[in-house]
Design a protein around this motif. Structure first.
Motif, short mmCIF file in Angstrom:
data_model
loop_
_atom_site.label_atom_id
_atom_site.label_comp_id
_atom_site.label_asym_id
_atom_site.label_seq_id
_atom_site.Cartn_x
_atom_site.Cartn_y
_atom_site.Cartn_z
N TYR A 149 0.86 -1.18 0.00
CA TYR A 149 0.00 0.00 0.00
C TYR A 149 0.90 1.23 0.00
O TYR A 149 2.11 1.13 0.21
CB TYR A 149 -0.96 0.01 1.21
CG TYR A 149 -0.28 0.11 2.54
CD1 TYR A 149 -0.22 1.32 3.22
CD2 TYR A 149 0.31 -1.00 3.13
CE1 TYR A 149 0.41 1.42 4.45
CE2 TYR A 149 0.93 -0.90 4.36
CZ TYR A 149 0.99 0.31 5.01
OH TYR A 149 1.60 0.39 6.22
N ALA A 150 0.32 2.36 -0.23
CA ALA A 150 1.13 3.57 -0.37
C ALA A 150 1.00 4.47 0.87
O ALA A 150 0.53 5.58 0.79
CB ALA A 150 0.72 4.32 -1.63
N LEU A 151 1.40 3.94 2.04
CA LEU A 151 1.42 4.75 3.25
C LEU A 151 2.56 4.34 4.17
O LEU A 151 3.66 4.79 4.02
CB LEU A 151 0.08 4.67 4.01
CG LEU A 151 -1.11 5.35 3.33
CD1 LEU A 151 -2.38 5.10 4.11
CD2 LEU A 151 -0.89 6.83 3.16
N MET A 152 2.33 3.45 5.15
CA MET A 152 3.32 3.05 6.15
C MET A 152 3.51 1.53 6.12
O MET A 152 2.96 0.85 5.31
CB MET A 152 2.88 3.47 7.55
CG MET A 152 2.64 4.92 7.70
SD MET A 152 4.20 5.75 8.02
CE MET A 152 3.65 7.43 8.03
N GLU A 153 4.26 0.99 7.09
CA GLU A 153 4.57 -0.43 7.10
C GLU A 153 4.32 -1.05 8.47
O GLU A 153 4.64 -0.44 9.47
CB GLU A 153 6.05 -0.61 6.73
CG GLU A 153 6.54 -2.02 6.83
CD GLU A 153 8.00 -2.06 6.49
OE1 GLU A 153 8.34 -2.74 5.54
OE2 GLU A 153 8.79 -1.41 7.17
N LYS A 154 3.74 -2.20 8.53
CA LYS A 154 3.52 -3.06 9.70
C LYS A 154 2.40 -4.01 9.33
O LYS A 154 2.01 -4.11 8.19
CB LYS A 154 3.14 -2.26 10.96
CG LYS A 154 4.27 -1.42 11.49
CD LYS A 154 3.87 -0.82 12.81
CE LYS A 154 5.00 0.06 13.30
NZ LYS A 154 4.69 0.75 14.51
N THR A 155 1.84 -4.72 10.32
CA THR A 155 0.67 -5.55 10.02
C THR A 155 -0.60 -4.72 10.08
O THR A 155 -1.64 -5.14 9.60
CB THR A 155 0.54 -6.72 11.02
OG1 THR A 155 0.46 -6.18 12.33
CG2 THR A 155 1.72 -7.66 10.90
N GLN A 156 -0.51 -3.55 10.68
CA GLN A 156 -1.61 -2.59 10.68
C GLN A 156 -1.00 -1.20 10.81
O GLN A 156 -0.08 -0.98 11.58
CB GLN A 156 -2.56 -2.83 11.85
CG GLN A 156 -3.65 -1.78 11.95
CD GLN A 156 -4.66 -2.09 13.03
OE1 GLN A 156 -5.16 -3.20 13.09
NE2 GLN A 156 -4.94 -1.12 13.88
N THR A 157 -1.51 -0.28 10.04
CA THR A 157 -1.07 1.10 10.14
C THR A 157 -2.24 1.95 10.58
O THR A 157 -3.33 1.85 10.01
CB THR A 157 -0.55 1.60 8.79
OG1 THR A 157 0.58 0.82 8.42
CG2 THR A 157 -0.15 3.06 8.84
N THR A 158 -2.02 2.76 11.58
CA THR A 158 -3.05 3.69 12.05
C THR A 158 -2.51 5.10 11.93
O THR A 158 -1.45 5.41 12.47
CB THR A 158 -3.44 3.39 13.51
OG1 THR A 158 -3.89 2.04 13.60
CG2 THR A 158 -4.54 4.33 13.98
N ILE A 159 -3.24 5.92 11.23
CA ILE A 159 -2.86 7.31 11.03
C ILE A 159 -3.97 8.18 11.62
O ILE A 159 -5.15 7.99 11.29
CB ILE A 159 -2.68 7.64 9.54
CG1 ILE A 159 -1.57 6.77 8.95
CG2 ILE A 159 -2.40 9.12 9.32
CD1 ILE A 159 -1.50 6.79 7.46
#
Length: 131
Positions: free
Chosen positions: A68-78
């Motif tokens: 995806y075009a945002l952050m990295e992990k198993t879940q990203t919360t912004i």
């Protein structure tokens, strides 16, 4: 512009990822050393305006290597912050779902919402805080 150009990430000091034109945010292309941006003098010249956006591709640590075009992990919360009860329109690229058009409703209490990206979904909801 009088000639065509091939633009590579290293040439403009950015990372590989996806790139899209301001004219069509739903048409994404891979942008890396094997897939440069082809800027055409026929389209981009002294009588036109051309603008592209680049976003790095991040990869989840899942069996499908979801990107995806945002952050990295198993879940990203912004956390999005704005005016109370504001509606924020977002376009998010997700390799499993393509481009998603989201309406994020910021909380009427805190003016915040959380954008949550996982390998299988993208959601956005208001954050009311602790009262």
């Amino acid at each position: 512009m009088q000639r065509d150009y091939l633009i590579y990430p290293l040439l403009i000091g950015t990372h590989s990822g996806v790139i899209w034109s301001y004219e069509n945010p739903l048409e994404l292309i891979i942008f890396d050393n094997n897939h440069p941006l082809d800027v055409s003098a026929n389209k981009c010249n002294s009588s036109s305006f051309c603008l592209w956006y680049v976003s790095p591709l991040w990869q989840f640590n899942d069996v499908n290597n979801t990107t995806y075009a945002l952050m990295e992990k198993t879940q990203t919360t912004i956390v999005l912050e704005g005016s109370a009860a504001e509606i924020v329109q977002l376009l998010v690229y997700h390799s499993a779902m393509n481009v998603l058009n989201l309406k994020c409703f910021l909380s009427p209490i805190t003016g915040q919402a959380q954008l949550v990206v996982t390998p299988s979904r993208v959601t956005c909801s208001g954050v009311n805080g602790d009262n």
